[in-house]
Design an enzyme around this catalytic site. Structure first.
Site, mmCIF file in Angstrom:
data_model
loop_
_atom_site.group_PDB
_atom_site.id
_atom_site.type_symbol
_atom_site.label_atom_id
_atom_site.label_comp_id
_atom_site.label_asym_id
_atom_site.label_seq_id
_atom_site.Cartn_x
_atom_site.Cartn_y
_atom_site.Cartn_z
ATOM 1 N N TRP A 101 0.831 -1.216 0.000
ATOM 2 C CA TRP A 101 0.000 0.000 0.000
ATOM 3 C C TRP A 101 0.852 1.247 0.000
ATOM 4 O O TRP A 101 0.518 2.240 -0.651
ATOM 5 C CB TRP A 101 -1.000 -0.037 1.161
ATOM 6 N N ASP A 169 -1.799 6.736 6.302
ATOM 7 C CA ASP A 169 -2.847 5.841 5.824
ATOM 8 C C ASP A 169 -3.184 4.902 6.986
ATOM 9 O O ASP A 169 -2.386 4.034 7.334
ATOM 10 C CB ASP A 169 -2.324 5.059 4.612
ATOM 11 N N LYS A 193 -12.552 -2.011 7.072
ATOM 12 C CA LYS A 193 -11.917 -2.893 8.066
ATOM 13 C C LYS A 193 -12.499 -2.621 9.458
ATOM 14 O O LYS A 193 -13.135 -3.466 10.045
ATOM 15 C CB LYS A 193 -10.399 -2.720 8.074
#
Ligand code: PMP
Length: 362
Positions: A101, A169, A193
């Protein structure tokens, strides 16, 4: 019957939340309108939106002068939106590269700025994070991924650097433990999530971040849908927001408040993770993927010493109702994602299965 769900995201949600979502669909709170059929400009939806913002503010103790946005496009759109708003084309930002990511984040930043990796693992294996000071050169901000969903590593400290603005992030660990929001200038996280279903991205902006966006000099100006300043002015409603997703977020945040907020869930999260790490460490079958100083409380990743056992483990676990344990293809092995909503009972069921498996195959 619902299985024990260890999926990395979209991930398990509390049944009580799902039942509230379900009951809001035909008619939302005596409005005679279904939740998904109400105008986003209606007072009823505005109050859901305000309530979700207020709850996130109160759970994370977001400073009053920070802005909270609920956008679309996932965390992946933030990979581009952050540098586009905070930097001019000639500026740079420093990116700590701890996995897939982060790699994607810096790739998007390079499209519209001079950004660069300021740290990456020497051997290219993403099983660790930097503990030393990173060299940010003349970067305008430092970006990092607080929890690396795929590799199962997590920052348990704020990266050491020279005091430039921080962008993070937090897609896979937002609201899983207390944080000091005032230390950050941008926090972003896809909801799927810890915050609800996919399709909503929470973005928290400091006054500095909003100002950077407003004074951005890029040719032709920032595209409307990618403009933080405009999204702040329009309270995330420049266009039609994900009304269902925002209601789901509000419902998830109520659930989190009811069980004691981020302080209470952090204790539970650490305990859940520790139990699984103990079992991995104590069994001769397994080896953990992440170095011990940066083990994630959210995604536990491990391999079998005899790799042929991994497929057997995943297959047998699935048959026993333990779902989603296959590791990401870039790491292989096994991954148990145990976000906020993963109940202790699911972790205990996994532990029992692991113990039996070790006895059978050890
Ligand atoms: N960052 C992290 C840490 C993630 O785990 C993910 C998704 N798994 C993303 C970014 C990408 O998120 P999205 O699919 O919402 O764009």
């Amino acid at each position: 019957m619902r299985a024990h769900n260890f999926s990395a995201g979209p991930a398990v949600l509390p049944l009580s939340v799902i039942e509230q979502l379900q009951s809001a669909l035909p008619e939302f709170r005596n409005t005679q309108l279904g939740l998904m059929e109400m105008s986003h400009r209606s007072g009823d939806f505005q109050s859901i939106h305000d309530s979700a913002k207020d709850k996130l503010r109160s759970l994370l103790q977001i400073p009053e002068d920070y802005q909270v946005l609920f956008l679309q496009g996932g965390a992946s759109l933030q990979f581009y939106m952050v540098p586009l708003n905070l930097l001019e084309a000639s500026d740079s930002a420093a990116y700590i590269n701890t996995g897939t990511w982060s790699t994607k984040a810096v790739k998007e930043a390079k499209r519209c700025s001079q950004s660069f990796d300021c740290w990456a693992p020497i051997d290219g294996i993403f099983n660790t994070i930097p503990t030393e000071q990173v060299d940010v050169k003349d970067a305008k901000y430092l970006h990092y991924t607080s929890n690396n969903t795929i590799y199962g590593t997590q920052f348990h400290h704020i990266p050491k650097q020279d005091g430039i603005p921080l962008v993070v992030d937090m897609s896979s660990d937002i609201c899983s433990r207390p944080i000091d929001v005032s230390k950050y200038d941008v926090i972003y996280a896809g909801a799927q999530k810890n915050l609800g279903p996919s399709g909503v991205t929470a973005v928290i902006l400091s006054p500095w971040a909003v100002e950077q966006s407003r004074k951005n000099q890029r040719d032709g100006g920032l595209p409307s849908m990618l403009n933080y300043g405009l999204m702040v002015d329009k309270d995330s409603m420049f266009n039609t927001p994900n009304t269902f997703g925002i209601f789901a977020l509000d419902t998830m945040l109520s659930w989190l408040q009811d069980i004691g907020g981020v302080e209470a869930i952090a204790i539970q999260n650490e305990q859940k993770a520790q139990k699984i790490y103990d079992e991995i460490d104590n069994s001769p079958l397994w080896k953990p993927h992440a170095e011990s100083h940066c083990r994630s409380w959210m995604n536990i990743t491990w391999r079998a010493n005899d790799e042929s056992l991994e497929q057997i483990f995943i297959r047998e676990a699935d048959k026993e109702g333990l779902k989603g344990l296959k590791g990401h293809r870039s790491v292989g092995g096994i991954r148990a994602s145990i976000y906020n909503a993963c109940p202790v009972e699911s972790v205990d069921a996994l532990l029992n299965f692991m113990k039996d498996f070790s006895q059978k195959h050890g």
